[in-house]
Design an enzyme around this catalytic site. Sequence first.
Site, PDB file in Angstrom:
ATOM      1  N   ASP A  24      42.768 -15.038 -35.442  1.00  0.00           N
ATOM      2  CA  ASP A  24      43.246 -13.750 -35.965  1.00  0.00           C
ATOM      3  C   ASP A  24      43.254 -13.752 -37.492  1.00  0.00           C
ATOM      4  O   ASP A  24      43.483 -14.785 -38.117  1.00  0.00           O
ATOM      5  CB  ASP A  24      44.658 -13.475 -35.412  1.00  0.00           C
ATOM      6  CG  ASP A  24      45.040 -12.018 -35.561  1.00  0.00           C
ATOM      7  OD1 ASP A  24      44.159 -11.163 -35.820  1.00  0.00           O
ATOM      8  OD2 ASP A  24      46.235 -11.716 -35.426  1.00  0.00           O
ATOM      9  N   ARG A  28      42.120  -8.878 -42.358  1.00  0.00           N
ATOM     10  CA  ARG A  28      43.015  -8.992 -43.521  1.00  0.00           C
ATOM     11  C   ARG A  28      42.432  -9.929 -44.578  1.00  0.00           C
ATOM     12  O   ARG A  28      42.564  -9.702 -45.780  1.00  0.00           O
ATOM     13  CB  ARG A  28      44.408  -9.461 -43.067  1.00  0.00           C
ATOM     14  CG  ARG A  28      45.229  -8.338 -42.451  1.00  0.00           C
ATOM     15  CD  ARG A  28      46.420  -8.858 -41.688  1.00  0.00           C
ATOM     16  NE  ARG A  28      46.000  -9.496 -40.446  1.00  0.00           N
ATOM     17  CZ  ARG A  28      46.748 -10.327 -39.740  1.00  0.00           C
ATOM     18  NH1 ARG A  28      47.950 -10.648 -40.156  1.00  0.00           N
ATOM     19  NH2 ARG A  28      46.281 -10.845 -38.621  1.00  0.00           N
ATOM     20  N   TRP A  29      41.759 -10.968 -44.128  1.00  0.00           N
ATOM     21  CA  TRP A  29      41.103 -11.889 -45.069  1.00  0.00           C
ATOM     22  C   TRP A  29      40.056 -11.126 -45.886  1.00  0.00           C
ATOM     23  O   TRP A  29      39.975 -11.275 -47.115  1.00  0.00           O
ATOM     24  CB  TRP A  29      40.439 -13.031 -44.283  1.00  0.00           C
ATOM     25  CG  TRP A  29      39.692 -14.013 -45.136  1.00  0.00           C
ATOM     26  CD1 TRP A  29      40.211 -15.134 -45.738  1.00  0.00           C
ATOM     27  CD2 TRP A  29      38.303 -13.965 -45.484  1.00  0.00           C
ATOM     28  NE1 TRP A  29      39.222 -15.788 -46.439  1.00  0.00           N
ATOM     29  CE2 TRP A  29      38.042 -15.099 -46.299  1.00  0.00           C
ATOM     30  CE3 TRP A  29      37.255 -13.106 -45.182  1.00  0.00           C
ATOM     31  CZ2 TRP A  29      36.774 -15.363 -46.823  1.00  0.00           C
ATOM     32  CZ3 TRP A  29      35.991 -13.374 -45.709  1.00  0.00           C
ATOM     33  CH2 TRP A  29      35.754 -14.493 -46.519  1.00  0.00           C
ATOM     34  N   GLU A  71      40.812  -5.534 -25.052  1.00  0.00           N
ATOM     35  CA  GLU A  71      41.391  -4.456 -25.875  1.00  0.00           C
ATOM     36  C   GLU A  71      40.537  -4.183 -27.120  1.00  0.00           C
ATOM     37  O   GLU A  71      40.694  -3.147 -27.762  1.00  0.00           O
ATOM     38  CB  GLU A  71      42.812  -4.846 -26.330  1.00  0.00           C
ATOM     39  CG  GLU A  71      43.869  -4.809 -25.215  1.00  0.00           C
ATOM     40  CD  GLU A  71      43.726  -5.930 -24.192  1.00  0.00           C
ATOM     41  OE1 GLU A  71      43.365  -7.072 -24.574  1.00  0.00           O
ATOM     42  OE2 GLU A  71      43.949  -5.666 -22.991  1.00  0.00           O
ATOM     43  N   ASN A  72      39.637  -5.119 -27.466  1.00  0.00           N
ATOM     44  CA  ASN A  72      38.869  -4.944 -28.709  1.00  0.00           C
ATOM     45  C   ASN A  72      37.848  -3.805 -28.651  1.00  0.00           C
ATOM     46  O   ASN A  72      37.346  -3.369 -29.684  1.00  0.00           O
ATOM     47  CB  ASN A  72      38.152  -6.247 -29.109  1.00  0.00           C
ATOM     48  CG  ASN A  72      39.080  -7.301 -29.680  1.00  0.00           C
ATOM     49  OD1 ASN A  72      38.801  -8.500 -29.615  1.00  0.00           O
ATOM     50  ND2 ASN A  72      40.196  -6.887 -30.260  1.00  0.00           N
ATOM     51  N   TRP A  73      37.584  -3.271 -27.443  1.00  0.00           N
ATOM     52  CA  TRP A  73      36.637  -2.137 -27.344  1.00  0.00           C
ATOM     53  C   TRP A  73      37.165  -0.915 -28.074  1.00  0.00           C
ATOM     54  O   TRP A  73      36.408  -0.008 -28.412  1.00  0.00           O
ATOM     55  CB  TRP A  73      36.384  -1.765 -25.877  1.00  0.00           C
ATOM     56  CG  TRP A  73      35.714  -2.834 -25.084  1.00  0.00           C
ATOM     57  CD1 TRP A  73      36.298  -3.615 -24.130  1.00  0.00           C
ATOM     58  CD2 TRP A  73      34.345  -3.247 -25.153  1.00  0.00           C
ATOM     59  NE1 TRP A  73      35.377  -4.501 -23.608  1.00  0.00           N
ATOM     60  CE2 TRP A  73      34.165  -4.288 -24.220  1.00  0.00           C
ATOM     61  CE3 TRP A  73      33.252  -2.850 -25.927  1.00  0.00           C
ATOM     62  CZ2 TRP A  73      32.952  -4.935 -24.028  1.00  0.00           C
ATOM     63  CZ3 TRP A  73      32.032  -3.493 -25.739  1.00  0.00           C
ATOM     64  CH2 TRP A  73      31.892  -4.520 -24.803  1.00  0.00           C
ATOM     65  N   GLU A 207      51.651 -26.220 -25.480  1.00  0.00           N
ATOM     66  CA  GLU A 207      52.429 -26.205 -26.721  1.00  0.00           C
ATOM     67  C   GLU A 207      51.815 -25.160 -27.646  1.00  0.00           C
ATOM     68  O   GLU A 207      50.588 -25.037 -27.718  1.00  0.00           O
ATOM     69  CB  GLU A 207      52.372 -27.586 -27.394  1.00  0.00           C
ATOM     70  CG  GLU A 207      53.012 -28.684 -26.574  1.00  0.00           C
ATOM     71  CD  GLU A 207      54.529 -28.518 -26.440  1.00  0.00           C
ATOM     72  OE1 GLU A 207      55.162 -28.010 -27.385  1.00  0.00           O
ATOM     73  OE2 GLU A 207      55.066 -28.893 -25.379  1.00  0.00           O
TER      74      GLU A 207
HETATM   75  C1  FPP Z   1      40.645 -11.025 -35.171  1.00  0.00           C
HETATM   76  O1  FPP Z   1      40.555 -10.584 -36.483  1.00  0.00           O
HETATM   77  C2  FPP Z   1      39.388 -11.482 -34.658  1.00  0.00           C
HETATM   78  C3  FPP Z   1      38.652 -10.853 -33.708  1.00  0.00           C
HETATM   79  C4  FPP Z   1      39.018  -9.573 -33.091  1.00  0.00           C
HETATM   80  C5  FPP Z   1      37.436 -11.386 -33.211  1.00  0.00           C
HETATM   81  C6  FPP Z   1      37.137 -12.834 -33.512  1.00  0.00           C
HETATM   82  C7  FPP Z   1      35.721 -12.882 -33.753  1.00  0.00           C
HETATM   83  C8  FPP Z   1      35.067 -13.717 -34.591  1.00  0.00           C
HETATM   84  C9  FPP Z   1      35.697 -14.819 -35.303  1.00  0.00           C
HETATM   85  C10 FPP Z   1      33.628 -13.492 -34.852  1.00  0.00           C
HETATM   86  C11 FPP Z   1      32.733 -13.685 -33.667  1.00  0.00           C
HETATM   87  C12 FPP Z   1      33.070 -14.901 -32.953  1.00  0.00           C
HETATM   88  C13 FPP Z   1      32.268 -15.913 -32.673  1.00  0.00           C
HETATM   89  C14 FPP Z   1      32.879 -17.030 -31.969  1.00  0.00           C
HETATM   90  C15 FPP Z   1      30.850 -15.992 -33.000  1.00  0.00           C
HETATM   91  P1  FPP Z   1      41.079  -9.143 -36.789  1.00  0.00           P
HETATM   92  O2  FPP Z   1      39.902  -8.274 -37.050  1.00  0.00           O
HETATM   93  O3  FPP Z   1      41.996  -8.673 -35.716  1.00  0.00           O
HETATM   94  O4  FPP Z   1      41.864  -9.396 -38.101  1.00  0.00           O
HETATM   95  P2  FPP Z   1      43.063  -8.513 -38.665  1.00  0.00           P
HETATM   96  O5  FPP Z   1      44.204  -8.652 -37.691  1.00  0.00           O
HETATM   97  O6  FPP Z   1      43.356  -9.156 -39.974  1.00  0.00           O
HETATM   98  O7  FPP Z   1      42.544  -7.114 -38.799  1.00  0.00           O
END
Ligand code: FPP
Length: 241
Positions: A24, A28-29, A71-73, A207
């Site tokens: 996660d 924000r990064w 939920e990411n959709w 853990e």
């Molecule tokens: C959360 O960051 C991350 C995700 C929803 C997806 C994770 C995906 C990757 C690291 C890239 C693809 C993965 C691989 C393994 C090739 P966020 O967008 O929710 O961050 P935020 O909470 O700061 O907005």
Amino acid sequence: MSKFEKVLALPPERIPQHIAIILDGNGRWAKENHLARSQGHLAGANNVETITYACMDMGVKYLTVYAFSTENWSRSEDEVSYLMFLLKRYLIKNKQDAIRRRTRIRVIGNVADLKPDLQALIRDVEDSTADLTDFNLTFAINYGGRDELVRAVRGILEEGPEPSDITAEVLRSHLDTHDLPDPDLLIRTGGELRISNFLLWQLAYSEFYFLDKYWPDFTEDDLEQAVLDYAGRERRFGGRK
Ligand code: FPP
């Protein structure tokens, strides 16, 4: 001091066999670094490679990462298609490397609802690495713990069981993770203190390690710190000594 010396000095049973990570904080990064969200996801995807190799070097055998949830959709179409692009890129780019490092790649989640080209790629990478046993890298894609449980229950009902046939072991064997051990250690980056529908069944006795750092900033040293913290914990699995 050589790399990961403190971890490698631990008794082997103190090293987590299976680490699961909620990646996660990419968005924000990116924001803090004045970059587009996509740049955050790209940096996040690249960091999965770094942390995978660090796990291998520490003697961890299984790494499971939450790459895309059910939920990411609900994110913008552009963001969803970029995440799907990154997953495809990752699988294409890392297939040969996985074979060289004798790593089995698996995907858990509702794969049947992904686009056909991604499904075909997943099948190809899973089949090409199915016999490899040195390391196990699992991507949760279109994964939700509740969805996994619902699909497992449907699978059991299709076999026409009697109520007394339903046991924890039967349920476990119908999960996407049926051939994986439960995670010993769950790490979540990004500062939130929740599990967000990840591995609901499997995390029963894991853990937890939460840290307030965005995923692209999570380093090998942070991983080492998490493993050392885990090594100092006493696990009782609900019992008492
Ligand atoms: C959360 O960051 C991350 C995700 C929803 C997806 C994770 C995906 C990757 C690291 C890239 C693809 C993965 C691989 C393994 C090739 P966020 O967008 O929710 O961050 P935020 O909470 O700061 O907005």
